[in-house]
Scaffold this motif. Structure first.
Motif, PDB file in Angstrom:
ATOM      1  N   MET A   1       0.847  -1.176   0.000  1.00  0.00           N
ATOM      2  CA  MET A   1       0.000   0.000   0.000  1.00  0.00           C
ATOM      3  C   MET A   1       0.893   1.239   0.000  1.00  0.00           C
ATOM      4  N   ASN A   2       0.582   2.157  -0.863  1.00  0.00           N
ATOM      5  CA  ASN A   2       1.246   3.449  -0.849  1.00  0.00           C
ATOM      6  C   ASN A   2       0.443   4.358   0.073  1.00  0.00           C
ATOM      7  N   LEU A   3       1.014   4.679   1.227  1.00  0.00           N
ATOM      8  CA  LEU A   3       0.292   5.423   2.250  1.00  0.00           C
ATOM      9  C   LEU A   3      -0.201   6.775   1.740  1.00  0.00           C
ATOM     10  N   ASN A   4       0.652   7.508   1.053  1.00  0.00           N
ATOM     11  CA  ASN A   4       0.247   8.837   0.573  1.00  0.00           C
ATOM     12  C   ASN A   4      -0.904   8.755  -0.420  1.00  0.00           C
ATOM     13  N   GLN A   5      -0.856   7.805  -1.327  1.00  0.00           N
ATOM     14  CA  GLN A   5      -1.947   7.642  -2.296  1.00  0.00           C
ATOM     15  C   GLN A   5      -3.236   7.229  -1.594  1.00  0.00           C
ATOM     16  N   THR A   6      -3.131   6.350  -0.625  1.00  0.00           N
ATOM     17  CA  THR A   6      -4.309   5.908   0.116  1.00  0.00           C
ATOM     18  C   THR A   6      -4.931   7.071   0.875  1.00  0.00           C
ATOM     19  N   ILE A   7      -4.108   7.880   1.501  1.00  0.00           N
ATOM     20  CA  ILE A   7      -4.620   9.043   2.229  1.00  0.00           C
ATOM     21  C   ILE A   7      -5.284  10.030   1.275  1.00  0.00           C
TER      22      ILE A   7
ATOM     23  N   LEU B   1      -3.909   4.732   9.999  1.00  0.00           N
ATOM     24  CA  LEU B   1      -2.939   4.373   8.957  1.00  0.00           C
ATOM     25  C   LEU B   1      -1.599   5.054   9.183  1.00  0.00           C
ATOM     26  N   LYS B   2      -1.624   6.315   9.563  1.00  0.00           N
ATOM     27  CA  LYS B   2      -0.366   7.019   9.824  1.00  0.00           C
ATOM     28  C   LYS B   2       0.379   6.403  11.002  1.00  0.00           C
ATOM     29  N   GLN B   3      -0.347   6.009  12.040  1.00  0.00           N
ATOM     30  CA  GLN B   3       0.290   5.386  13.196  1.00  0.00           C
ATOM     31  C   GLN B   3       0.901   4.030  12.851  1.00  0.00           C
ATOM     32  N   ARG B   4       0.207   3.266  12.032  1.00  0.00           N
ATOM     33  CA  ARG B   4       0.601   1.880  11.809  1.00  0.00           C
ATOM     34  C   ARG B   4       1.489   1.657  10.585  1.00  0.00           C
ATOM     35  N   PHE B   5       1.500   2.621   9.650  1.00  0.00           N
ATOM     36  CA  PHE B   5       2.238   2.394   8.408  1.00  0.00           C
ATOM     37  C   PHE B   5       3.248   3.491   8.079  1.00  0.00           C
TER      38      PHE B   5
ATOM     39  N   GLU C   1     -16.953   3.162  -3.797  1.00  0.00           N
ATOM     40  CA  GLU C   1     -15.546   3.527  -3.663  1.00  0.00           C
ATOM     41  C   GLU C   1     -15.032   3.255  -2.254  1.00  0.00           C
ATOM     42  N   ILE C   2     -15.875   3.498  -1.266  1.00  0.00           N
ATOM     43  CA  ILE C   2     -15.485   3.252   0.126  1.00  0.00           C
ATOM     44  C   ILE C   2     -15.176   1.777   0.326  1.00  0.00           C
ATOM     45  N   VAL C   3     -16.055   0.924  -0.176  1.00  0.00           N
ATOM     46  CA  VAL C   3     -15.845  -0.517  -0.040  1.00  0.00           C
ATOM     47  C   VAL C   3     -14.538  -0.932  -0.701  1.00  0.00           C
ATOM     48  N   HIS C   4     -14.277  -0.440  -1.914  1.00  0.00           N
ATOM     49  CA  HIS C   4     -13.036  -0.792  -2.618  1.00  0.00           C
ATOM     50  C   HIS C   4     -11.815  -0.288  -1.861  1.00  0.00           C
ATOM     51  N   LEU C   5     -11.913   0.914  -1.329  1.00  0.00           N
ATOM     52  CA  LEU C   5     -10.801   1.468  -0.563  1.00  0.00           C
ATOM     53  C   LEU C   5     -10.504   0.605   0.660  1.00  0.00           C
ATOM     54  N   LEU C   6     -11.538   0.302   1.424  1.00  0.00           N
ATOM     55  CA  LEU C   6     -11.344  -0.487   2.641  1.00  0.00           C
ATOM     56  C   LEU C   6     -10.813  -1.880   2.327  1.00  0.00           C
ATOM     57  N   GLU C   7     -11.298  -2.475   1.245  1.00  0.00           N
ATOM     58  CA  GLU C   7     -10.803  -3.798   0.839  1.00  0.00           C
ATOM     59  C   GLU C   7      -9.342  -3.736   0.402  1.00  0.00           C
ATOM     60  N   SER C   8      -8.931  -2.622  -0.208  1.00  0.00           N
ATOM     61  CA  SER C   8      -7.545  -2.512  -0.686  1.00  0.00           C
ATOM     62  C   SER C   8      -6.543  -2.439   0.461  1.00  0.00           C
ATOM     63  N   ILE C   9      -7.009  -2.056   1.640  1.00  0.00           N
ATOM     64  CA  ILE C   9      -6.132  -1.945   2.804  1.00  0.00           C
ATOM     65  C   ILE C   9      -5.943  -3.301   3.487  1.00  0.00           C
TER      66      ILE C   9
ATOM     67  N   ILE D   1      -3.567  -4.988  15.900  1.00  0.00           N
ATOM     68  CA  ILE D   1      -3.738  -3.978  14.855  1.00  0.00           C
ATOM     69  C   ILE D   1      -4.882  -4.384  13.930  1.00  0.00           C
ATOM     70  N   GLN D   2      -4.990  -5.669  13.646  1.00  0.00           N
ATOM     71  CA  GLN D   2      -6.097  -6.161  12.827  1.00  0.00           C
ATOM     72  C   GLN D   2      -7.436  -5.876  13.506  1.00  0.00           C
ATOM     73  N   ARG D   3      -7.497  -6.078  14.817  1.00  0.00           N
ATOM     74  CA  ARG D   3      -8.735  -5.802  15.563  1.00  0.00           C
ATOM     75  C   ARG D   3      -9.058  -4.309  15.566  1.00  0.00           C
ATOM     76  N   GLU D   4      -8.040  -3.491  15.677  1.00  0.00           N
ATOM     77  CA  GLU D   4      -8.242  -2.038  15.652  1.00  0.00           C
ATOM     78  C   GLU D   4      -8.824  -1.603  14.301  1.00  0.00           C
ATOM     79  N   TYR D   5      -8.275  -2.152  13.222  1.00  0.00           N
ATOM     80  CA  TYR D   5      -8.804  -1.843  11.893  1.00  0.00           C
ATOM     81  C   TYR D   5     -10.242  -2.338  11.762  1.00  0.00           C
ATOM     82  N   GLN D   6     -10.493  -3.531  12.252  1.00  0.00           N
ATOM     83  CA  GLN D   6     -11.839  -4.096  12.201  1.00  0.00           C
ATOM     84  C   GLN D   6     -12.844  -3.195  12.913  1.00  0.00           C
ATOM     85  N   SER D   7     -12.446  -2.642  14.034  1.00  0.00           N
ATOM     86  CA  SER D   7     -13.320  -1.748  14.792  1.00  0.00           C
ATOM     87  C   SER D   7     -13.650  -0.487  13.993  1.00  0.00           C
ATOM     88  N   ILE D   8     -12.643   0.102  13.364  1.00  0.00           N
ATOM     89  CA  ILE D   8     -12.867   1.290  12.534  1.00  0.00           C
ATOM     90  C   ILE D   8     -13.752   0.931  11.353  1.00  0.00           C
TER      91      ILE D   8
END
Length: 87
Positions: free
Chosen positions: A1-7, A82-86, A28-36, A47-54
């Motif tokens: 994942m390219n963090l800057n492009q994702t942001i 994303l900034k914290q984790r990547f 688009e939201i669904v595709h974005l979330l799936e791409s992460i 970290i996986q659980r934290e993402y799941q919660s969001i």
């Protein structure tokens, strides 16, 4: 994942949602979330659980049609995560 492009994608979606363009943004939201997901899968379970919660909060607000809440979660919670984790 390219963090800057994702942001940048997230900020673009946030702007669309705040402008009331929720129909085109929904998929688009669904595709974005799936791409992460592949990058999250490489992280530790906490970290996986934290993402799941969001993710759950975003999808719940999307189902309720609360598009401003979706925009907030994308722009604040998801980007912060994303900034914290990547970064």
């Amino acid at each position: 994942m390219n963090l800057n492009q994702t942001i940048e994608r997230i900020y673009g979606l946030e702007r669309k949602l705040r402008l009331g363009r929720n129909v085109e943004s929904g998929l688009e939201i669904v595709h974005l979330l799936e791409s992460i997901v592949p990058d999250i899968a490489l992280k530790e379970p906490s970290i996986q659980r934290e993402y799941q919660s969001i993710l759950e909060q975003i999808l719940q607000n999307q189902q309720k049609g609360d598009w401003l809440a979706v925009a907030d979660y994308l722009a604040y919670e998801l980007i912060h995560f994303l900034k914290q984790r990547f970064d």
